[in-house]
Each structure stands twice: as C-alpha cells, then as structure tokens.
Design a protein around this motif. Structure first.
Motif, PDB file in Angstrom:
ATOM      1  N   GLY A 192      -2.306 -14.330  -8.114  1.00 35.51           N
ATOM      2  CA  GLY A 192      -1.904 -13.732  -6.838  1.00 35.51           C
ATOM      3  C   GLY A 192      -2.884 -12.685  -6.361  1.00 35.51           C
ATOM      4  N   MET A 193      -4.154 -12.851  -6.701  1.00 36.04           N
ATOM      5  CA  MET A 193      -5.147 -11.821  -6.389  1.00 36.04           C
ATOM      6  C   MET A 193      -6.045 -12.230  -5.221  1.00 36.04           C
ATOM      7  SD  MET A 193      -5.938 -10.595 -10.245  1.00 36.04           S
ATOM      8  CE  MET A 193      -5.999  -8.807 -10.165  1.00 36.04           C
ATOM      9  N   ILE A 194      -6.846 -11.278  -4.798  1.00 29.37           N
ATOM     10  CA  ILE A 194      -7.716 -11.475  -3.640  1.00 29.37           C
ATOM     11  C   ILE A 194      -8.974 -12.230  -4.049  1.00 29.37           C
ATOM     12  CG2 ILE A 194      -9.018 -10.269  -1.830  1.00 29.37           C
ATOM     13  CD1 ILE A 194      -5.961  -9.865  -1.744  1.00 29.37           C
ATOM     14  N   TYR A 236     -10.138 -11.699   6.639  1.00 33.43           N
ATOM     15  CA  TYR A 236     -10.514 -10.327   6.957  1.00 33.43           C
ATOM     16  C   TYR A 236     -12.034 -10.279   7.107  1.00 33.43           C
ATOM     17  CZ  TYR A 236      -5.987  -8.185   5.868  1.00 33.43           C
ATOM     18  OH  TYR A 236      -4.675  -7.810   5.871  1.00 33.43           O
ATOM     19  N   ARG A 261      -6.489  -4.959  12.794  1.00 32.03           N
ATOM     20  CA  ARG A 261      -5.997  -4.911  11.419  1.00 32.03           C
ATOM     21  C   ARG A 261      -6.746  -5.836  10.490  1.00 32.03           C
ATOM     22  NH1 ARG A 261      -0.241  -7.618  13.051  1.00 32.03           N
ATOM     23  NH2 ARG A 261       0.325  -7.852  10.883  1.00 32.03           N
ATOM     24  N   ARG A 262      -7.448  -6.820  11.027  1.00 30.69           N
ATOM     25  CA  ARG A 262      -8.176  -7.767  10.181  1.00 30.69           C
ATOM     26  C   ARG A 262      -9.633  -7.351   9.955  1.00 30.69           C
ATOM     27  NH1 ARG A 262      -3.974 -10.660   8.014  1.00 30.69           N
ATOM     28  NH2 ARG A 262      -5.331 -12.396   7.491  1.00 30.69           N
ATOM     29  N   LEU A 304      -6.699   2.440   6.233  1.00 34.09           N
ATOM     30  CA  LEU A 304      -5.508   1.584   6.110  1.00 34.09           C
ATOM     31  C   LEU A 304      -5.864   0.106   6.013  1.00 34.09           C
ATOM     32  CD1 LEU A 304      -2.360   1.445   6.134  1.00 34.09           C
ATOM     33  CD2 LEU A 304      -2.523   1.148   8.613  1.00 34.09           C
ATOM     34  N   ASN A 305      -6.811  -0.336   6.858  1.00 32.96           N
ATOM     35  CA  ASN A 305      -7.082  -1.773   6.902  1.00 32.96           C
ATOM     36  C   ASN A 305      -7.686  -2.269   5.591  1.00 32.96           C
ATOM     37  OD1 ASN A 305      -6.259  -1.231   9.449  1.00 32.96           O
ATOM     38  ND2 ASN A 305      -8.014  -2.135  10.498  1.00 32.96           N
ATOM     39  N   GLU A 308      -4.898  -2.366   3.068  1.00 32.52           N
ATOM     40  CA  GLU A 308      -4.014  -3.517   3.242  1.00 32.52           C
ATOM     41  C   GLU A 308      -4.680  -4.797   2.752  1.00 32.52           C
ATOM     42  OE1 GLU A 308      -1.128  -2.269   6.976  1.00 32.52           O
ATOM     43  OE2 GLU A 308      -2.413  -4.021   7.149  1.00 32.52           O
ATOM     44  N   ARG A 311      -4.580  -4.690  -0.807  1.00 24.69           N
ATOM     45  CA  ARG A 311      -3.253  -4.350  -1.334  1.00 24.69           C
ATOM     46  C   ARG A 311      -3.285  -3.123  -2.214  1.00 24.69           C
ATOM     47  NH1 ARG A 311      -1.869 -10.199  -3.529  1.00 24.69           N
ATOM     48  NH2 ARG A 311      -1.853 -11.362  -1.583  1.00 24.69           N
ATOM     49  N   GLN A 313      -1.786  -0.164  -2.900  1.00 26.92           N
ATOM     50  CA  GLN A 313      -0.525   0.471  -2.557  1.00 26.92           C
ATOM     51  C   GLN A 313      -0.716   1.985  -2.473  1.00 26.92           C
ATOM     52  OE1 GLN A 313       2.394  -1.362  -5.014  1.00 26.92           O
ATOM     53  NE2 GLN A 313       3.967  -1.295  -3.450  1.00 26.92           N
ATOM     54  N   ASN A 314      -0.118   2.568  -1.457  1.00 24.47           N
ATOM     55  CA  ASN A 314      -0.135   4.025  -1.294  1.00 24.47           C
ATOM     56  C   ASN A 314      -1.528   4.600  -1.063  1.00 24.47           C
ATOM     57  OD1 ASN A 314       2.650   3.929  -1.804  1.00 24.47           O
ATOM     58  ND2 ASN A 314       2.286   4.084  -4.007  1.00 24.47           N
ATOM     59  N   TYR A 322       1.954   8.635   0.166  1.00 27.41           N
ATOM     60  CA  TYR A 322       0.584   8.141  -0.066  1.00 27.41           C
ATOM     61  C   TYR A 322      -0.139   9.061  -1.042  1.00 27.41           C
ATOM     62  CZ  TYR A 322       0.955   4.453   3.326  1.00 27.41           C
ATOM     63  OH  TYR A 322       1.322   3.300   3.955  1.00 27.41           O
TER      64      TYR A 322
ATOM     65  N   PHE B  27      -3.210 -13.526  15.006  1.00 26.15           N
ATOM     66  CA  PHE B  27      -4.201 -12.492  14.708  1.00 26.15           C
ATOM     67  C   PHE B  27      -4.742 -11.862  15.987  1.00 26.15           C
ATOM     68  CE2 PHE B  27      -4.545 -15.793  11.385  1.00 26.15           C
ATOM     69  CZ  PHE B  27      -4.010 -15.061  10.346  1.00 26.15           C
ATOM     70  N   ARG B 211       9.982   7.961   0.147  1.00 25.07           N
ATOM     71  CA  ARG B 211       8.557   7.617   0.078  1.00 25.07           C
ATOM     72  C   ARG B 211       7.966   8.054  -1.265  1.00 25.07           C
ATOM     73  NH1 ARG B 211       6.436   4.378   1.207  1.00 25.07           N
ATOM     74  NH2 ARG B 211       4.414   5.168   1.855  1.00 25.07           N
ATOM     75  N   TYR B 236       7.560   0.152   6.482  1.00 20.81           N
ATOM     76  CA  TYR B 236       7.781  -0.969   7.384  1.00 20.81           C
ATOM     77  C   TYR B 236       9.212  -0.884   7.908  1.00 20.81           C
ATOM     78  CZ  TYR B 236       3.547  -3.585   6.153  1.00 20.81           C
ATOM     79  OH  TYR B 236       2.248  -4.003   5.985  1.00 20.81           O
ATOM     80  N   ARG B 261       2.229  -3.879  13.689  1.00 18.53           N
ATOM     81  CA  ARG B 261       2.065  -4.469  12.355  1.00 18.53           C
ATOM     82  C   ARG B 261       3.065  -3.941  11.346  1.00 18.53           C
ATOM     83  NH1 ARG B 261      -3.782  -1.653  11.414  1.00 18.53           N
ATOM     84  NH2 ARG B 261      -3.789  -2.244   9.241  1.00 18.53           N
ATOM     85  N   GLU B 308       2.896 -10.077   5.617  1.00 20.34           N
ATOM     86  CA  GLU B 308       2.052  -8.992   5.115  1.00 20.34           C
ATOM     87  C   GLU B 308       2.873  -7.964   4.347  1.00 20.34           C
ATOM     88  OE1 GLU B 308      -1.707  -8.851   8.246  1.00 20.34           O
ATOM     89  OE2 GLU B 308      -0.422  -7.106   8.005  1.00 20.34           O
ATOM     90  N   ARG B 311       3.632  -9.438   1.185  1.00 25.08           N
ATOM     91  CA  ARG B 311       2.455 -10.018   0.530  1.00 25.08           C
ATOM     92  C   ARG B 311       2.634 -11.488   0.219  1.00 25.08           C
ATOM     93  NH1 ARG B 311       1.882  -5.535  -4.001  1.00 25.08           N
ATOM     94  NH2 ARG B 311       1.452  -3.737  -2.731  1.00 25.08           N
ATOM     95  N   GLN B 313       1.196 -14.541   0.415  1.00 23.60           N
ATOM     96  CA  GLN B 313      -0.144 -15.057   0.638  1.00 23.60           C
ATOM     97  C   GLN B 313      -0.064 -16.421   1.330  1.00 23.60           C
ATOM     98  OE1 GLN B 313      -2.292 -14.459  -2.940  1.00 23.60           O
ATOM     99  NE2 GLN B 313      -4.199 -13.981  -1.905  1.00 23.60           N
TER     100      GLN B 313
END
Lengths: 579, 579
Positions: A192-194, A236, A261-262, A304-305, A308, A311, A313-314, A322, B27, B211, B236, B261, B308, B311, B313
């Motif tokens: 489940g990774m990029i 992206y 955002r992309r 942020l982009n 995201e 992924r 987080q925070n 954050y 997008f 948060r 969100y 978003r 998003e 997540r 994918q």
C-alpha cells in the motif's frame, strides 16, 4: 499522547507560544491571526492571545508563520553530504522534511548503503524519508557496485522511514512488463505504498502504462502541457527546480487553484554550494511567488500537498494536531527563515543551526573502503589506434546529453594523443567496486581544460572512477589520488594534486561538515580555473554524467564506449569499412 | 499487472470501451471528451476515438461518465440489510464504495459480529471498508451484548478491508486522556491508519484535544461555521445527509474551490426505503448541485475527496490506472445512473442489479440466536407507584433528544396505568443478550399510539428489547414475538401480532433481500397507522433512540431511567420529599 491532550485542554503549561503571528492556513489559503501553541513537539492550538500559558513565549511581531517545507524528491547524495550533515544545511532554510531516493549509495554499496542511510538519520532533527531504489544497477552495460533485487528491497519496505519505491526510470521494463520490475512494483503496491515515477519524455500513451503499474508521481515534467497530462492521468507532478534541471517556470502555468493539490515542489539534484546559499524548497516558493503565484498557494504546494502525496500524517500545516514544524519569515518574497522550529524545538536561527554539531557518521568499513582500482601505470591508460578517424563524444556543458561526432584525431606511435588546441582530450572510466579491473578510454570534445587532469568517483549511476585529461601521467596521478582518498574529486596539474575533496563514504559522500566540504569545493574550483582559465560551466557535474549509459547520444562506461541511441557498445576508432 | 500494462500499451484487446462520453475530470474540474478504455477491472486509458480495440464497445451517446460515489461514513446496519444485500441497493445508484462503522453489530455480537461483516463482503461487487468500532459498549449504564477491548480491535486492525478506528464519540474519555481510549487511538496511529471523529457540539477548543489524539474526520457538523472550524484545524468534514440528520444545506456555504479537498459526503444512518428510493451519495450530489454547487465539484467531493481522506488508492477518479468504478448519467440534476460499472463490469442498469442474487449470508449460530429474554408474564411489566407524580420522558418525534417532564399519572392498584388520552404510555427495556434478566419500565409522552404495543430490538447502542404500549398484555405479546423471531420489529394490537419484520442477524439485520424487507416494512407502517391513525413521524426510529443514554435529557435502559444531564439513574416516581 496523554500529555499532548492534557496540554491542549489547558491542563499544565504548554512549552512554547509564538504570539502575534500571521499564520498560513494552507487549507483555506488565508492568513490567520493568532498564537501558535506548542507542547511535546506538536501544535496543540492556534489560539486567541493569552488563551494558553507556556514555559516560553515568543513574539512573532506580526511576521509570517508558515509550515516547514517538504522536498518531495531529492537525492541527498548529490549534496555530497551524509544525511546528518545534509540535515544541518536544510533546516536553516526551513526545509523540515525530504523524501529522498538513495539511488547513488545503493549503486555503490547496495543494502549496506541503505542501512547506512537509515542509520545516519537516527538522531537528526529533520525528517528524512526514503524511497527504495528501483534500478540498481542502472544498466547492464557497465559494472556497478551492487545489485538490489526485489528480495533485497523487501527487507527494507517495512522500515519506519521508508515510504515506497523510488523513481521508476526503466520505462522499457515497465512498459514491457518485465518480471523483475513487476515484482518490485508489486512489492510496493501490496504494501500500500507510494511508487514514484521518472517519466522524462514519456508520451501520454506511455504514461498509461506507468499508471497501469501504479506509478503515482512524476518529477521529470518540463512543460505545462506535460504536467497537465500527468495530472489528468491521476499523477502528482513534483515541480523540479534543482541545480541542473530547472522546470518551475515552465510548469507553473499549469497550476490552477482547482488542480493545485496535485502539485508539489522538489529539487531532485542540487549542489552543496547552492543548497547552502539558496536552500531548496524555500527557494522554489520564492521563485513561484516571483512568477505571480499566490504566496499561500506556493506555500501549500511546498507543504500540505507534498505531505498528502506521500501520506505524511500530521505534516504540512500549522494547525492543531500537526507536528510543530514551522518557520518564521518576515518577507514572502525572500522567504528567508528568521527561525525554524522542528518538532517544537527551535533548531535554526538567522541561517545557522542552534543544535550542537553531531558526531561524525558511523560508516561500515566496507563502505569506507569502496575503492578497488587496479594497479595502473600510465601505459594502461593508452588508447591504441591504427588510423586517425574516431567516434568522439561531444560534451554539451551542463547538460546530461552528449553528441556523437566523427573527428580526425592525433595519433602518435599508434596511440591517441590528446590535443588541447582542438579540445580533443582523453576520457577514461575504471571499475572501482570489485577489483574487476575493467577500464575503457575514449575521446572527448568540449571539456576545454588546457593542462592536467580532473577525476571523480561520482559518475552516475555506477560511480566508477572517471577521469579526463590532457596527458596520461596527470590522469594516473588523479586516479591514484582517488584511490588514496577512497574516492572524491581531484584536480591535477603537472603531476601534482592541486586540490581535492575526499568522499570516503562510498566514494560519493564526505564525512565532513557542509562548511568544510564547501571550503574544499572552492579550492577545487580555483584549481579548475588554473587548468581551464575560461571555465564557465560545472565541469565536475558534466563529467559525472559522461558514464551514464541511459542518456543519449554516447557515453563511456568501464566496459567501453556506448551508443545509447543504438543501445550497444561501439569502437572508438572508425575503420574505413565502417563508413 | 502485466496484462493491464500490456493492454494499456495496446498489446491485446481491451475488455470494454465506453465511447463518446463526457468524462468527469475530478482533478481539473472539467469535462473531457473521449473513450474510457477498460481492461481487467482497471481504466487503462482515456483515449481518442478508435485508438483502442476492445471485446465490447458501448456508445455513451455524449452522456456523462462520473466516478463511482463513495460514502465516507455509514452504519450499514441502519439499512437492516446484511452487507451483501446492502451492496445490491447501493450499486444501482452508482455508490461503489462505502466506509462503514459496524458499531451496531459489534455492540450485539462483538468480535463475532465483526467477523460476520468481514465475511459477508467476500464475494460482493462493491467495496465495503470497515472502521473498527471505538466505543463498544457505548456506556456502562446498561447491559450491552459485547465489549471490544483494544486487544480485540488489534486482532482486526490488519485485515484487508479495515481502514482504521471508527468514530470516536466518547469525548470525555478522549479529552481526559483515559487509558483505554488512548490505547485504541494509539493502536490506529501506530498502524498509520485513519481515526474518525464524532464531534457533535464540541467547541473549537475541544476539537484541539481531538486533533491532539490524531482524530482526522468529523461527520457531525451542523453549520458552515463548525465545518470551517474543523477544516481550519486540519480535519476532513464529512457532510452528512441521512434520514434523520440532514446537514448538507447548512454546511455547503463553507465549501469553496480552495478548501473543497477537505470535504466529502456521507449518510451516517439512512433507512432502507430511502436508500432504495433515493440512494445515498448520488442523492447528496444532486442536492449540492441544486444548492448551486458546480456539478464537477460536487462529484469531486463524492469521489476523489473521500478516496483521498481514506487513502483509497486508485479510487475516486475516471483516469488511467484507476479502478474501473464509474457510472453513466444523462442528467447532472437527477444524477440517475443509467448504468454502473464496478471493477470494469457492468453491475447495474436502470436501477436494477444485473448480477445474480447471492446465496443467503452465512451467519454464526450465536449471532442468529441473540435473543435471551427472561420468561415474562404481564405482571413482570408492572410499574408500581405509591403516589401519582412521575418523571416522564417526553419524546420529540424524529429527534434523538428527549425532555424530562413531571406529570401526574394514573395509578390503579399501586400500578402505573397507561392513558392514551393524556398520551402517557408505558415504555420498557429488557436485557436480551446474556439472559441477565434486567428490565426497567418508565412513562413516556409523545408516542401517541391509541392501542396495542410496538417493540424492536434495534435500540441504540446496546440493542436490548424496547417496547412501548398502552397495556401490558400487548407489550408482552410484542416481546414474545421478538423472542420468537430472534429480534426484529413488531406491531401488536388486541393480543395479535399485526405485522413484523424478523431481524435474525443479531436482532438488527435481516437475511432477506432489500425488496422483501421493504415489503414487510410497508406492512409494519400500515399496522402502525391502525394503532396510531394520525402518525406523522418515524415511530420505530424514534423508539430506537429512547434507550441511548448519551443523548439528553432522559432515557431508559435495562437498568432503569437515566438522566443524561446528571449522568445518573433516577426513579420514575417523584416522592414529595424530592420536590
């Protein structure tokens, strides 16, 4: 977590309050007035004045508070610094996180190289995330230091700092569905990774194949049109602004409030001197603003982009919950960080780190002894020729590509003889990883040095030793110096080493501080100007790509001259029959 | 993957081409003209006409192709259908994925309930993702069917369909950092998973605590102001439009092109009849468009944004590399799905499923035998009173809250006597999970039935048996019918069961098809109208919340009348000394 919740509900003092700032709200693209309240490394509130109490209260004086910048794609090795030193030059610019592909050290040292990179970030301040190199070795047309199989990568995929599979550049392997490549893609997908892409010059139709393979990002766009194609196809786009490749201005017209955002920013490769002077993503933000982008939008891309996309987080915002990674700036035009907080701790101020210099990196002996050149005499560097017609590599300063030209060259006693007047010099690549002893020489035009030799062990992607010179003796001195230093950069003239920078970590990274390395680099540049008085390009950078057999037109590897357009080795000498 | 890459590069025929559509580009928020090319369940290209060849070519006739809708938060149990049947009513509306919190079945059947929900989705067409219930049991003021500890949840966290921790509603436990709650939050955080919130009425200052706990979403916003606060704090916002709670119109003004978003749509709870008639997220999209939102933006909230947030994918867009989940519509105003494709297969057309009806759900015996009421006689339902002053629960039709009122009630032979004229009826809750035998009665105003009794085993959150009636005999008949059916809904009059719907799966879900269940529901409504001729509210829904001791002001659990404002049990009778 309990302490953070407690503090957020005003049970006990917070650690820090930055009062009276204008806080970038990257969700709504507006400036919020308020106090940033920090406890235990987290932002626990954006509050009204005096709502919280804290150990330390800092007045922002109405200046801007923006989230720490994130470099979405970089090769740290390009800075020639070990990660823990790289950390110290990025944080003062407000770059608090990077996603890096340790492709170079992996090509030299394989799994040990990855282990070193992971080990070296253990006690640092910034966040360094790794993508696992997908193409080690880069090609089979040379001898590299290591091979990373899918089984090797699998050992690393669940490590904390690992986010996925690094830039997939072997597009024929992807588009043809080659087994080894599919296995690596599947490894990342199943986790489940990029998966990062490298889509240089790929057509829109080829991108479909990349998307079918689950590849999510591209940092190789050079035009707004390409960028829009990638976004439309669900990728992206990591807008690159590095030392060599500068794509920001060309891509920016593609970015709208709707599709922003992309998009994120990255550097890919940026040199030490520029990193020190300009920083990285902070610089991209200033460029984007200078090009007319809304400063808040530029900041959003830079924070942020990227968070995201990967992924994280925070990460990527100055908001409750954050991580307290942010910087204080007084000018959105310069984006100069007056102070930088990482995990709630002020780590840099006015361009300098506030934290103590760390111990030197601990590096495994095998990585520190990566130089295994054969014993050479000057004769070993000879390039025998029968006739005088040769395939010559025409170098284009500061570019990765070369041109193939046919020239008549000087031949003396059956050997090619360099000629500075015609700028026809000798280039040699010598295998240095496993004492295989392979070496090859060729003829190069466009380097322009008037005497001496220049050598380096940074030679993408296999990082063998590469040397260019006006005579074999100086070339030999240069190679010997590389062996002696266990890799690095060296300028030789009249038999003497004029300047050098040792890169003992795999022959590609120094164990010095950025300042020490930069001082040595300046001496190297001075030495280069002695042997090349009119030098106006980045000679070491240009040299470092002359052995990369995936970029047209011709390159030299340790196994010989390679024609990238035909994807095969070719001889230096042109026989009459060939013409 | 190889086959998909092959097809994307035109090696071999694709499966389907939907020609000549207007394709939603979520997008860039624009319509693309082109063909959607599908192979092996994936979209492999958005192509020019006739660029690809395929087994099947469909002409979209210029109609709209939009990504499958995603419900970001729902409790499937509210439909009273098992997941595999729920699947069959959602797909015809173009809802191709839901994120569900199996909170209800978990309260009844604990881990076995979760296992059932995971098992029941194995062969279905749509994507059903689970969040692990964070609050089972809901409170300690009643006897529920099960307890889910953090150790229990840990057994499920790595299951394929599980995305994280479901709506964290016990805000005092979060804000006070209670150990059990922190352990559950940490479980999800350590796994890098999503944590859903439930922030009904929480102040901006309390949200900081949520948060700090890593909670990412809120579906309980009721105003644009609340929504903006959540977004500003990095959450969100899942805009809810269900059967009871309808927040879309109120929240929509908060959504801008800039912050969109961070918004998605959800239903939370929606009844079977409305799900069949209206659908869920498709309906939210039409409402948003009717309110003036750009249709493409509304579609984006309903697809990409939810994907998003969770997540997912390769979900949420019609673009190369995405799962081939999309629908064909001819009107953006009605968003009526002419046909729906899931994983590249046409599964529904003109409101009906095309796939064969699946076998009945396989349910573990313990879940099918969840009714363990004590042996009761009418006398057991008595409510003895000395005086005639009582704390009465005032029901507000279709609302979750009640009011506490003090009334003089009829008492005969030392027993409370229901009075239809004053609309003071008897309400009873009887424990039904573990044969504990606890039961309690109270007095209720506002139900309005003129005779008979109404009972159900859907009674949030513990789902004990709840019955309201004008006389003990009918109430007893109703309870016996529930026991007989192993749970369900029942209407009784003059000693006879007038209508009923059995819910043998844990007493809260039917094993019938949606159509069968809906037919029974209609009969139940007819029966209700006989005993309550002027009925104008959802009696079963209202009844189902009268035992939920976390919503003000007073509720009845199996352990007695509970004052939510004081958070303690209170007696029904008011003694003179109390006044």
């Amino acid at each position: 977590m309990k302490r953070i919740i407690d503090r957020s509900q005003k049970r006990g003092k917070a650690d820090i309050i930055i009062q009276n700032g204008q806080i970038a709200d990257v969700f709504n693209l507006r400036w919020r007035q308020g106090d940033v309240v920090v406890a235990d490394g987290k932002i626990i509130a954006i509050s009204k004045p005096n709502e919280f109490d804290a150990e330390e209260i800092i007045d922002a004086g109405g200046k801007y508070i923006v989230p720490g910048f994130i470099d979405a794609h970089i090769h740290i090795e390009s800075s020639m610094l070990a990660p823990k030193q790289f950390n110290r030059i990025m944080l003062p610019h407000g770059v608090t996180a990077v996603v890096t592909d340790p492709h170079e050290i992996a090509n030299v040292a394989g799994k040990a190289g990855l282990e070193f990179m992971l080990k070296d970030i253990e006690d640092i301040e910034m966040d360094i995330y790794y993508m696992l190199p997908s193409s080690v070795p880069g090609t089979s047309f040379e001898n590299a230091g290591a091979v990373l199989t899918v089984e090797d990568l699998a050992e690393f995929i669940n490590r904390d700092a690992v986010l996925g599979l690094a830039e997939v550049m072997d597009f024929p392997a992807v588009l043809n569905g080659e087994e080894g490549m599919l296995a690596k893609l599947k490894l990342a997908q199943d986790a489940g990774m990029i998966i990062d892409g490298h889509c240089a010059g790929l057509t829109s139709a080829q991108i479909r194949g990349y998307r079918a393979a689950g590849i999510l990002t591209d940092h190789e766009c050079v035009s707004a049109e390409e960028a829009l194609d990638r976004v439309e196809q669900g990728m992206y786009v990591l807008i690159r602004e590095g030392s060599a490749a500068k794509n920001l201005k060309a891509i920016l017209p593609a970015v709208t409030l709707t599709n922003a955002r992309r998009f994120a920013f990255c550097t890919d490769d940026k040199h030490l001197d520029e990193l020190i002077e300009q920083g990285s993503i902070n610089y991209a933000v200033t460029l984007a603003i200078a090009e007319g982008m809304d400063p808040l939008l530029a900041i959003q891309l830079a924070s942020l982009n990227a968070a995201e996309c990967y992924r994280l987080q925070n990460k990527g915002a100055v908001a409750a919950g954050y991580d307290a990674d942010f910087l204080l700036v007084d000018s959105l035009q310069t984006m100069k960080a007056l102070a930088v907080w990482k995990n709630g701790r002020k780590v840099a101020e006015n361009g300098a780190m506030l934290t103590p210099m760390p111990e030197k990196s601990i590096v495994e002996p095998s990585i520190l002894q990566s130089m295994h050149l054969p014993k050479l005499s000057a004769k070993d560097l000879g390039l025998p020729m029968k006739g005088n017609k040769a395939n010559v590599m025409q170098v284009i300063p500061d570019q990765l590509i070369t041109k193939r030209m046919k020239s008549e060259v000087d031949v003396v006693d059956g050997q090619f003889m360099p000629c500075t007047k015609k700028d026809l010099l000798k280039l040699a690549v010598v295998e240095r990883h496993h004492h295989i002893g392979t070496k090859a020489a060729a003829i190069v035009h466009g380097i322009g040095i008037q005497s001496g030799a220049v050598a380096t062990t940074i030679a993408h992607d296999s990082h063998n030793a590469i040397v260019v010179g006006t005579n074999d003796d100086d070339m030999l001195v240069a190679l010997n110096a590389l062996q002696e230093m266990q890799g690095g950069l060296v300028v030789v003239n009249e038999g003497q080493v004029m300047a050098s920078l040792g890169l003992p970590i795999g022959g590609i990274m120094t164990d010095c501080t950025a300042e020490e390395a930069n001082a040595e680099l300046r001496k190297l540049h001075e030495a280069l100007h002695i042997i090349h008085p009119t030098l106006d390009y980045h000679l070491f950078l240009t040299l470092s790509f002359l052995a990369l057999p995936v970029i047209p037109d011709i390159k030299l590897t340790d196994t010989g001259l390679f024609d990238v357009t035909q994807f095969k080795h070719i001889p230096v000498e042109i026989c009459d029959a060939d013409e």
